[in-house]
Design an enzyme around this catalytic site. Structure first.
Site, PDB file in Angstrom:
ATOM      1  CG  HIS A  66      -9.513   6.766   3.429  1.00  0.00           C
ATOM      2  ND1 HIS A  66      -9.191   7.982   2.706  1.00  0.00           N
ATOM      3  CD2 HIS A  66      -9.391   5.610   3.203  1.00  0.00           C
ATOM      4  CE1 HIS A  66      -7.760   7.027   2.285  1.00  0.00           C
ATOM      5  NE2 HIS A  66      -8.042   5.788   2.674  1.00  0.00           N
ATOM      6  CD  GLU A 126      -7.634   1.693   2.291  1.00  0.00           C
ATOM      7  OE1 GLU A 126      -7.253   0.805   2.423  1.00  0.00           O
ATOM      8  OE2 GLU A 126      -8.058   2.820   2.877  1.00  0.00           O
ATOM      9  CG  ASP A 160      -4.519   5.510  -0.100  1.00  0.00           C
ATOM     10  OD1 ASP A 160      -3.846   4.325  -0.628  1.00  0.00           O
ATOM     11  OD2 ASP A 160      -4.708   5.710   0.627  1.00  0.00           O
ATOM     12  CG  HIS A 205      -7.512   8.809   6.404  1.00  0.00           C
ATOM     13  ND1 HIS A 205      -8.173   7.135   7.158  1.00  0.00           N
ATOM     14  CD2 HIS A 205      -6.722   8.356   5.428  1.00  0.00           C
ATOM     15  CE1 HIS A 205      -7.512   6.194   7.021  1.00  0.00           C
ATOM     16  NE2 HIS A 205      -6.794   6.491   6.099  1.00  0.00           N
ATOM     17  CG  ASP A 246      -1.833   0.874   1.282  1.00  0.00           C
ATOM     18  OD1 ASP A 246      -1.907   2.185   0.917  1.00  0.00           O
ATOM     19  OD2 ASP A 246      -2.894   1.301   1.591  1.00  0.00           O
ATOM     20  CD  GLU A 285      -6.131   2.615  -0.997  1.00  0.00           C
ATOM     21  OE1 GLU A 285      -6.638   3.662  -0.045  1.00  0.00           O
ATOM     22  OE2 GLU A 285      -5.088   1.832  -0.090  1.00  0.00           O
TER      23      GLU A 285
END
Length: 351
Positions: free
Chosen positions: A204, A237, A135, A212, A124, A332
């Site tokens: 998120h 994700e 992300d 976030h 990640d 994700e």
């Protein structure tokens, strides 16, 4: 990378029935043209992510140390993105969580952990240009008995992406994800497990320099009526587990981040002030890890770091673990809810 300086669009998906009109709407298309520069920046961050992960997928093998794996990815990112302080670079520490550890593990210096053939590793990592963050994560496993676990999570993530859209309720996405995730079974060591959504992990929204952003996208049915809105960026994700499907904080902490909402706190310790200055200059409100402090030449900082944590300026994010002996997987992507359609920015030919 792209001499013209124009980076490729991600995968485009039309919105569902009620919002399908947006594709051809002239006003919406005009809104997008005004955003071209911002879109191009995030697409550059996405292209770097694709190229770095393609390289990592080729070279990462059992027998490598976790530190080597992370540095391979981090050095690749810094080189390709032409890292430049807060303007361009790594968006957060490289997660390489193994097996029952679902998220937020990266090695601290001195960690001798070596990747094993039987490990399930979640990679990640994030890239950013001018605070626009990609992300995006995938799972690596070398033993084919884990294939179905990875397939479940990949399918669940793609379901979340497909269901996402302007005016969609977050709880509805969670319900769709859970249904797909939990339709899979995986046989490991002769024992059959239903794949479970990890119910206290979620996607998120993403803000500028803020990983976030305030909205959470559940991966189980939870009835959340909050809606997604035009112009928002989301990390979609999902995590699947053969364990309890619930994580708790455990093991040594490596990940830290400035508390976005805390402005000024008076500090007594000079060393804590110095360390905070280093953090502010190099990371701002982006997440960092201890190895990143080491790399900047910071030493003997643990006491000062603890002081910043205790005073609420810095928040620690310890590894998130299901029960020992279980296996967890993650996929994700970062998506953008453009006025006309949805763009899966980080989509590649790998996943």
């Amino acid at each position: 990378m792209f001499p013209s300086g124009v980076f490729p669009e991600g995968e485009l998906q039309d919105y569902k029935e009620d919002n399908l009109w947006r594709v051809t709407n002239e006003e919406k298309r005009a809104q997008e043209r005004l955003m071209n520069d911002q879109y191009n920046e995030i697409r550059q961050a996405a292209e770097v992510h694709r190229q770095v992960r393609r390289y990592a997928q080729k070279v990462v093998k059992p027998g490598m140390s976790m530190i080597d794996i992370c540095e391979t990815i981090e050095n690749g990112t810094r080189n390709l993105i032409q890292a430049k302080g807060l303007e361009a670079g790594i968006a957060f520490p490289t997660g390489c969580s193994l097996n029952f550890v679902a998220a937020h593990y990266t090695p601290n210096s001195g960690d001798k952990t070596v990747l094993q053939y039987g490990d399930v590793m979640k990679i990640d990592f994030g890239t950013q240009i001018n605070g626009r963050i990609i992300d995006c994560a995938f799972t690596m496993a070398f033993d084919p008995q884990y294939d179905n676990l990875l397939a479940a999570v990949k399918d669940a993530t793609n379901t979340g992406i497909r269901e996402a859209g302007i005016d969609v309720r977050l709880g509805d996405i969670g319900a769709a994800v859970q249904e797909v995730m939990e339709s899979y079974e995986v046989e490991i060591g002769g024992k059959t497990y239903q794949v479970k959504s990890i119910r206290n992990l979620n996607g998120h929204s993403i803000g500028s320099y803020r990983i976030h952003g305030g909205k959470t996208v559940p991966i189980v049915k939870n009835g959340d009526q909050t809606k997604m809105e035009e112009g928002e960026y989301f990390a979609i994700e999902t995590f699947g587990s053969t364990g309890k499907g619930f994580v708790h904080e455990d093991l040594e902490c490596s990940h830290y981040m400035r508390n976005f909402d805390v402005q000024h706190v008076p500090l007594r310790l000079t060393r804590a002030k110095q360390l905070l200055n280093t953090i502010n200059q190099n990371f701002g409100t982006l997440a960092f890890c201890r190895r990143y402090l080491d790399r900047l030449g910071e030493t003997k900082y643990l006491m000062a770091l603890k002081n910043l944590v205790d005073s609420g300026i810095i928040v620690p994010y310890p590894p998130l673990c299901d029960i020992k002996g279980s296996h967890t997987a993650q996929y994700e992507h970062t998506i953008l809810l453009r006025p006309t359609r949805k763009e899966v920015l980080s989509r590649g030919d790998d996943y």
